[in-house]
Design a protein around this motif. Structure first.
Motif, PDB file in Angstrom:
ATOM      1  N   GLY A 715       0.836  -1.209   0.000  1.00  0.00           N
ATOM      2  CA  GLY A 715       0.000   0.000   0.000  1.00  0.00           C
ATOM      3  C   GLY A 715       0.867   1.254   0.000  1.00  0.00           C
ATOM      4  O   GLY A 715       0.637   2.200  -0.770  1.00  0.00           O
ATOM      5  N   TYR A 716       1.894   1.256   0.843  1.00  0.00           N
ATOM      6  CA  TYR A 716       2.808   2.403   0.907  1.00  0.00           C
ATOM      7  C   TYR A 716       3.478   2.612  -0.445  1.00  0.00           C
ATOM      8  O   TYR A 716       3.536   3.728  -0.973  1.00  0.00           O
ATOM      9  CB  TYR A 716       3.870   2.153   1.990  1.00  0.00           C
ATOM     10  N   PHE A 717       3.958   1.518  -0.996  1.00  0.00           N
ATOM     11  CA  PHE A 717       4.702   1.613  -2.252  1.00  0.00           C
ATOM     12  C   PHE A 717       3.806   2.156  -3.373  1.00  0.00           C
ATOM     13  O   PHE A 717       4.211   3.042  -4.144  1.00  0.00           O
ATOM     14  CB  PHE A 717       5.253   0.228  -2.626  1.00  0.00           C
ATOM     15  N   ALA A 718       2.565   1.641  -3.434  1.00  0.00           N
ATOM     16  CA  ALA A 718       1.644   2.078  -4.497  1.00  0.00           C
ATOM     17  C   ALA A 718       1.360   3.574  -4.370  1.00  0.00           C
ATOM     18  O   ALA A 718       1.380   4.315  -5.359  1.00  0.00           O
ATOM     19  CB  ALA A 718       0.353   1.281  -4.412  1.00  0.00           C
ATOM     20  N   TYR A 719       1.130   4.032  -3.120  1.00  0.00           N
ATOM     21  CA  TYR A 719       0.829   5.457  -2.918  1.00  0.00           C
ATOM     22  C   TYR A 719       2.023   6.312  -3.327  1.00  0.00           C
ATOM     23  O   TYR A 719       1.885   7.318  -4.041  1.00  0.00           O
ATOM     24  CB  TYR A 719       0.479   5.713  -1.446  1.00  0.00           C
ATOM     25  N   GLU A 720       3.201   5.912  -2.892  1.00  0.00           N
ATOM     26  CA  GLU A 720       4.392   6.729  -3.150  1.00  0.00           C
ATOM     27  C   GLU A 720       4.738   6.781  -4.636  1.00  0.00           C
ATOM     28  O   GLU A 720       5.128   7.832  -5.149  1.00  0.00           O
ATOM     29  CB  GLU A 720       5.588   6.177  -2.349  1.00  0.00           C
ATOM     30  N   VAL A 721       4.596   5.657  -5.317  1.00  0.00           N
ATOM     31  CA  VAL A 721       4.911   5.650  -6.755  1.00  0.00           C
ATOM     32  C   VAL A 721       3.933   6.546  -7.505  1.00  0.00           C
ATOM     33  O   VAL A 721       4.312   7.313  -8.402  1.00  0.00           O
ATOM     34  CB  VAL A 721       4.892   4.208  -7.309  1.00  0.00           C
ATOM     35  N   ASN A 722       2.666   6.484  -7.110  1.00  0.00           N
ATOM     36  CA  ASN A 722       1.646   7.333  -7.740  1.00  0.00           C
ATOM     37  C   ASN A 722       1.951   8.809  -7.500  1.00  0.00           C
ATOM     38  O   ASN A 722       1.875   9.640  -8.414  1.00  0.00           O
ATOM     39  CB  ASN A 722       0.273   6.948  -7.164  1.00  0.00           C
ATOM     40  N   ASP A 723       2.323   9.128  -6.269  1.00  0.00           N
ATOM     41  CA  ASP A 723       2.652  10.517  -5.905  1.00  0.00           C
ATOM     42  C   ASP A 723       3.873  10.995  -6.701  1.00  0.00           C
ATOM     43  O   ASP A 723       3.916  12.130  -7.183  1.00  0.00           O
ATOM     44  CB  ASP A 723       2.930  10.574  -4.395  1.00  0.00           C
ATOM     45  N   TYR A 724       4.857  10.118  -6.821  1.00  0.00           N
ATOM     46  CA  TYR A 724       6.101  10.417  -7.560  1.00  0.00           C
ATOM     47  C   TYR A 724       5.753  10.783  -9.004  1.00  0.00           C
ATOM     48  O   TYR A 724       6.235  11.764  -9.557  1.00  0.00           O
ATOM     49  CB  TYR A 724       6.976   9.163  -7.515  1.00  0.00           C
ATOM     50  N   ARG A 725       4.874   9.974  -9.596  1.00  0.00           N
ATOM     51  CA  ARG A 725       4.472  10.197 -10.986  1.00  0.00           C
ATOM     52  C   ARG A 725       3.726  11.523 -11.120  1.00  0.00           C
ATOM     53  O   ARG A 725       3.952  12.291 -12.052  1.00  0.00           O
ATOM     54  CB  ARG A 725       3.587   9.030 -11.431  1.00  0.00           C
ATOM     55  N   ASP A 726       2.843  11.806 -10.152  1.00  0.00           N
ATOM     56  CA  ASP A 726       2.088  13.070 -10.196  1.00  0.00           C
ATOM     57  C   ASP A 726       3.016  14.274 -10.125  1.00  0.00           C
ATOM     58  O   ASP A 726       2.829  15.270 -10.821  1.00  0.00           O
ATOM     59  CB  ASP A 726       1.092  13.137  -9.031  1.00  0.00           C
ATOM     60  N   GLN A 727       4.026  14.176  -9.257  1.00  0.00           N
ATOM     61  CA  GLN A 727       4.952  15.311  -9.108  1.00  0.00           C
ATOM     62  C   GLN A 727       5.770  15.560 -10.372  1.00  0.00           C
ATOM     63  O   GLN A 727       6.129  16.699 -10.669  1.00  0.00           O
ATOM     64  CB  GLN A 727       5.893  15.066  -7.924  1.00  0.00           C
ATOM     65  N   LEU A 728       6.044  14.483 -11.092  1.00  0.00           N
ATOM     66  CA  LEU A 728       6.807  14.647 -12.334  1.00  0.00           C
ATOM     67  C   LEU A 728       6.061  15.525 -13.346  1.00  0.00           C
ATOM     68  O   LEU A 728       6.663  16.137 -14.220  1.00  0.00           O
ATOM     69  CB  LEU A 728       7.110  13.277 -12.965  1.00  0.00           C
ATOM     70  N   HIS A 729       4.727  15.586 -13.216  1.00  0.00           N
ATOM     71  CA  HIS A 729       3.944  16.460 -14.104  1.00  0.00           C
ATOM     72  C   HIS A 729       4.137  17.932 -13.716  1.00  0.00           C
ATOM     73  O   HIS A 729       3.955  18.819 -14.540  1.00  0.00           O
ATOM     74  CB  HIS A 729       2.454  16.101 -14.049  1.00  0.00           C
ATOM     75  N   VAL A 730       4.466  18.177 -12.438  1.00  0.00           N
ATOM     76  CA  VAL A 730       4.618  19.564 -11.963  1.00  0.00           C
ATOM     77  C   VAL A 730       6.027  20.082 -12.276  1.00  0.00           C
ATOM     78  O   VAL A 730       6.199  21.183 -12.793  1.00  0.00           O
ATOM     79  CB  VAL A 730       4.348  19.642 -10.442  1.00  0.00           C
ATOM     80  N   PHE A 731       7.051  19.306 -11.933  1.00  0.00           N
ATOM     81  CA  PHE A 731       8.441  19.688 -12.276  1.00  0.00           C
ATOM     82  C   PHE A 731       9.219  18.399 -12.514  1.00  0.00           C
ATOM     83  O   PHE A 731       9.061  17.429 -11.780  1.00  0.00           O
ATOM     84  CB  PHE A 731       9.091  20.536 -11.181  1.00  0.00           C
ATOM     85  N   ASP A 732      10.061  18.404 -13.544  1.00  0.00           N
ATOM     86  CA  ASP A 732      10.767  17.153 -13.848  1.00  0.00           C
ATOM     87  C   ASP A 732      12.209  17.206 -13.328  1.00  0.00           C
ATOM     88  O   ASP A 732      12.672  18.218 -12.803  1.00  0.00           O
ATOM     89  CB  ASP A 732      10.684  16.803 -15.332  1.00  0.00           C
ATOM     90  N   VAL A 733      12.875  16.104 -13.521  1.00  0.00           N
ATOM     91  CA  VAL A 733      14.203  15.911 -12.922  1.00  0.00           C
ATOM     92  C   VAL A 733      15.250  16.849 -13.513  1.00  0.00           C
ATOM     93  O   VAL A 733      16.287  17.112 -12.894  1.00  0.00           O
ATOM     94  CB  VAL A 733      14.604  14.417 -13.073  1.00  0.00           C
ATOM     95  N   THR A 734      14.980  17.410 -14.711  1.00  0.00           N
ATOM     96  CA  THR A 734      15.986  18.236 -15.380  1.00  0.00           C
ATOM     97  C   THR A 734      15.820  19.732 -15.090  1.00  0.00           C
ATOM     98  O   THR A 734      16.520  20.544 -15.678  1.00  0.00           O
ATOM     99  CB  THR A 734      15.934  18.027 -16.910  1.00  0.00           C
TER     100      THR A 734
END
Lengths: 799, 119
Positions: A715-734
């Motif tokens: 459950g933790y992993f699923a939530y965190e991966v989803n959150d990680y993906r959502d944040q990538l839409h706001v600002f990316d790694v570069t």
């Protein structure tokens, strides 16, 4: 457990059959025997020593006179870079820990093999593949060219558009895997497989030296790995760790590199100290003076070595207030080295020295080490260091240390243990001649470098104009280089001829005190027909070794308690396997795809590696849970250091920015991640109970607890991966340095959670006793890591 | 009693490494851009670190001396556990002094010289 019932001579054929490898080439490819792996390491590193030496000869030929054109500037850059990388990562470390360590440590502690034989084979094949990887880059005109320390920004994409620095970064990560495996294996072997009675106060000082070097590697390499990962990402993904315009820092590279790089110097020379402490008692027929102080000094020199890294950065402009910390530690690290020098000299003076070739090399080593050490102390004075920084004075200092203090004992060790490996004696006179030629050659090669350095000649220049006052010194250095090369050729020619024509040596031609001399030369595959019992650090001088255990049913090995070497259990060791070479090949494919930027293919190769690992663990040997737990502890220690480097990078980049996050990126959420990290931390409790239930054979209870933990973890992993993906839409790694470290840090944490999940699932499926404690231990580590990462990301905003 | 040699051996390096890592991090932080808003007091922190680390090292030295005296008639070559305890006590008594000197040098220098000038 079998005890002696028949004479040992009648038992040996049975042991011979059980421990024998497959015949021919297949036997070498699938071997897990520590002596064969040591020999493979020896020949491979020797080949690479030849490559590094040839590069050195090209450099010296180029610098023999001013305005020379043997090499152009681009070729010279590649040659001196490869020379440094090869000699440090592909010769001295694998020659000491890989060849000497593998061959001798189990023999010296009375064991039949290393603690993890298949992992041992894997470490060799990974080492070989990483060496080939580096030289394929050179052969394809993509050799690294930013020196062995690869400073940014010279190695970043704008300044090095070739693939040279990619080969550099990936080859060092790849090689680091091999060194980490070897060091973990040596530590567990020395702590858990010592012969009965070999308590810590009876362990040979040679082993203390290798223990120190192994711990050093385990904790130093992660910093280099983190650095090389950042460099690769900056060059190929567009992150900004070293891009000052986006909030990154070039000094970040240096901090991480030298956190690895300075302990590395001690990692290179401490095994040589161990070789010296093995040779001196044999050729003086007396115990080493101040054994307890020598043993602790070997560990201490590496440990304090972790606190001196910024003395390589005295000219980078970091505040004086920071520098004093490193000057003090640099001054004090001399003391443990001095303890050892006094011990060796006192042992020589108060013993009955026989100056045979091995002892001559040790005497030469002491001279060279004191010379290089004294000039090293001079760097403690910050103003002096700033004057000679990046001149040939520094080159002279570290070559006196690395060639004089590390390679001389290696040559001495080759002569000393030659009879053990071959069963033959070497020819003494050519041996002594080789020593004197090498001794004269190296001093002629390196001493003028001090002078020319003080005269201002900078390092890493491919040529120089005449009239600077450097010409004759450089000519002398080149003459010294050729003389050294001649001496080395004489040395190896002597050993090769002795191999074929030497007189039989018998098991112990030197009347040496340690256990490797208690078995035949060369030793049988099982090392000892009867496991010896030890009563001192010099067991062969104690008379009858005693011992009652034959252990002739399969591949058996006694396991001892870590401190006092009481017999804990007898375990079954794994035997020859094709899986190590297959896994190393798959890993080589991963790195090959990465250097070509074929990331999808690299991911597929990672899956292939995972499948091989499944086959590896499908039917494991009956490993002692204690040994497995020690192995897991080594993995956790290495991983925790790696992740600590990432966290330290996060804080370091934060310090350099007046506001955080930078570039208009919104602050991360605080409450939800902290609460979730707390929930994840709570899963340590069911994991602990589950591992206890597995050990007690309560399978149903164990499965229920594991299922509960797995459910929460997933459950933790699923939530965190989803959150990680959502944040990538706001600002990316570069976007900037903040986004780079933010995503890398969280990604590393999520990766560890995923591995923990898979391990928990595997334990749920197999309920294997030997793995339960180790997996629970890994899960606790993942939880601590998550708290550390989430805590850092949130705390930085609170502060 | 069995823990004394181990306390003697491991507490001092932990104290030094803690003081070294935290101390130089604070020194860097106090001279950093971030400190414009944080206001870290370098001198206060360095004094605290110096005192804590020194006390821990002295305690470790006391433990090592106690372990050494407790194994008095034995040699470090004696059978374990007494021989092993004596070896560790001898090693700890020596190394703790080295750690103490480093901590004092680090601490005093970073308290006396608190300028953020370039090195």
């Amino acid at each position: 457990m079998a005890t002696i019932e028949l004479p040992v001579e009648q038992r040996s054929p049975l042991l011979e059959r059980q421990w024998r490898d497959k015949p021919g080439l297949l036997g070498w490819l699938t071997t897990t025997n520590h002596k064969r792996i040591g020999i493979l390491y020896f020949w491979t590193t020797l080949l690479l020593f030849g490559a590094g030496g040839t590069e050195a000869m090209f450099m010296r030929t180029q610098l023999m006179q001013p305005n020379s054109h043997v090499l152009g500037p681009a070729e010279y850059d590649q040659v001196f870079t490869l020379h440094g990388i090869t000699m440090i990562f592909f010769f001295i470390i694998p020659m000491t820990t890989g060849a000497f360590g593998n061959y001798l440590v189990p023999l010296m502690i009375g064991a039949r093999d290393m603690a993890f034989p298949r992992m041992n084979a894997l470490s060799f094949w990974v080492f070989l593949a990483s060496g080939l990887f580096l030289y394929i880059g050179f052969a394809s005109k993509n050799g690294p060219n930013g020196a062995w320390f690869g400073f940014t920004p010279l190695t970043t994409r704008p300044y090095d558009p070739s693939r040279g620095s990619d080969f550099y970064a990936l080859a060092l990560i790849f090689n680091g895997i091999s060194s980490t495996l070897t060091s973990s294996n040596l530590i567990v072997t020395m702590l858990k497989l010592r012969a009965p009675g070999m308590s810590l106060n009876r362990m040979p000082t040679f082993c203390y030296a290798f223990l120190a070097a192994s711990f050093g590697l385990l904790f130093a390499l992660p910093a280099l790995t983190a650095d090389c990962v950042f460099l690769f990402l900056d060059r190929n993904v567009g992150t900004h760790f070293f891009d000052v315009s986006k909030g990154g820092s070039d000094l970040l590279w240096q901090h991480l590199f030298w956190f690895f790089g300075h302990p590395e110097v001690y990692i290179l020379i401490v095994p040589a100290f161990g070789i010296a402490t093995a040779i001196i008692p044999a050729f003086t027929q007396r115990k080493i003076v101040a054994y307890p102080l020598v043993a602790i000094a070997e560990l201490l020199v590496v440990f304090i070595g972790f606190g001196v890294w910024a003395h390589h950065m005295f000219v980078t402009g970091i505040p004086t207030i920071s520098l004093v910390f490193f000057a003090a530690a640099t001054a004090m690290v001399v003391i443990p080295s001095a303890i050892q020098v006094f011990s060796w000299c006192t042992s020589l003076i108060t013993g009955l020295p026989r100056f045979k070739t091995p002892l001559l090399f040790i005497a030469g080593f002491i001279f060279m080490f004191v010379n290089g050490g004294l000039t090293g102390i001079m760097f403690v004075a910050i103003p002096f260091d700033q004057q000679v920084h990046d001149t040939y004075f520094v080159i002279a200092h570290f070559h006196y240390i690395i060639f004089g203090a590390a390679v001389f004992p290696i040559f001495g060790g080759m002569y000393f243990w030659f009879p053990k490996l071959t069963g033959k004696l070497y020819f003494e006179l050519p041996g002594q001649i080789s020593f004197w030629i090498i001794f004269a050659g190296t001093n002629l090669l390196f001493f003028p470098m001090y002078i020319v350095g003080l005269l201002g000649m900078p390092r890493q220049i491919y040529t120089y104009p005449s009239g600077m006052g450097w010409d004759w010194y450089n000519a002398a250095e080149t003459a010294g280089a050729y003389l050294t090369a001649i001496g080395i050729v004489v040395l190896f020619a002597n050993l090769v001829v002795s191999w074929f024509r030497g007189a039989p040596s018998g098991p112990d031609p030197w009347l040496a005190p340690t256990l490797e001399w208690a078995t035949s030369s060369p030793p049988p595959d099982y090392n000892f027909a009867v496991i010896p019992t030890v009563t001192s650090a010099y067991p062969k001088w104690d008379g009858d070794l005693g011992g009652t255990m034959v252990l002739d049913v399969g591949h058996q090995q006694p396991v001892s308690t870590a401190a006092d070497a009481g017999l804990a259990e007898v375990i079954e060791m794994p035997h020859s396997s094709p899986l190590p070479i297959l896994l190393a090949s798959a890993l080589a494919l991963v790195f090959g795809c990465l250097v070509l930027n074929k990331f999808a293919s690299a991911a597929l190769c990672v899956v292939l590696c995972a499948l091989i690992l499944v086959a590896w663990f499908w039917s494991p040997p009956k490993t002692n849970p204690g040994v497995a737990l020690w192995g897991m502890t080594m993995l956790v220690a290495s991983e925790l250091t790696l992740l600590s480097c990432l966290v330290a990078t996060f804080w370091y980049l934060r310090l350099r920015a007046p506001h955080w996050p930078t570039g208009g990126i919104p602050e991360p959420h605080v409450v939800v991640p902290l609460v979730l990290a707390g929930v994840l931390l709570a899963t340590s409790w069911p994991m602990h109970l589950a591992s206890r239930a597995v050990r007690r054979g309560r399978v149903a209870a164990a499965r229920a607890l594991l299922l509960l933990a797995l459910f929460v973890q997933a459950g933790y992993f699923a939530y965190e991966v989803n959150d990680y993906r959502d944040q990538l839409h706001v600002f990316d790694v570069t976007r900037n340095a903040y986004s780079s470290i933010y995503y890398v840090l969280l990604g590393a944490d999520h990766g560890h959670v995923l591995v923990g999940l898979l391990l928990t699932g595997w334990l749920l499926f197999t309920v294997r006793r030997s793995a339960a404690t180790g997996i629970a231990w890994y899960w606790h580590f993942v939880n601590v890591l998550t708290v550390l990462v989430v805590g850092s990301i949130t705390a930085v905003n609170v502060v | 009693m069995r823990a004394l040699p181990w306390i003697g051996l491991f507490v001092a390096p932990a104290a030094w490494f803690g003081q070294h890592a935290v101390g130089q991090a604070i020194a860097q932080a106090s001279c950093s851009a971030a400190n414009l808003s944080w206001g870290v007091s370098n001198r206060t922190w360095q004094i605290v670190l110096l005192v804590v680390a020194s006390v821990l090292i002295l305690a470790a030295e006391a433990a090592a001396v106690a372990a050494f005296r407790a194994t008095e008639p034995m040699s470090y070559e004696s059978p374990p556990p007494a021989g092993r305890a004596r070896l560790i006590a001898i090693a700890a008594m020596t190394t703790n002094l080295i750690y103490l000197v480093i901590v004092l040098l680090d601490g005093i220098a970073s308290i006396v010289d608190i300028q953020c000038r370039q090195g």
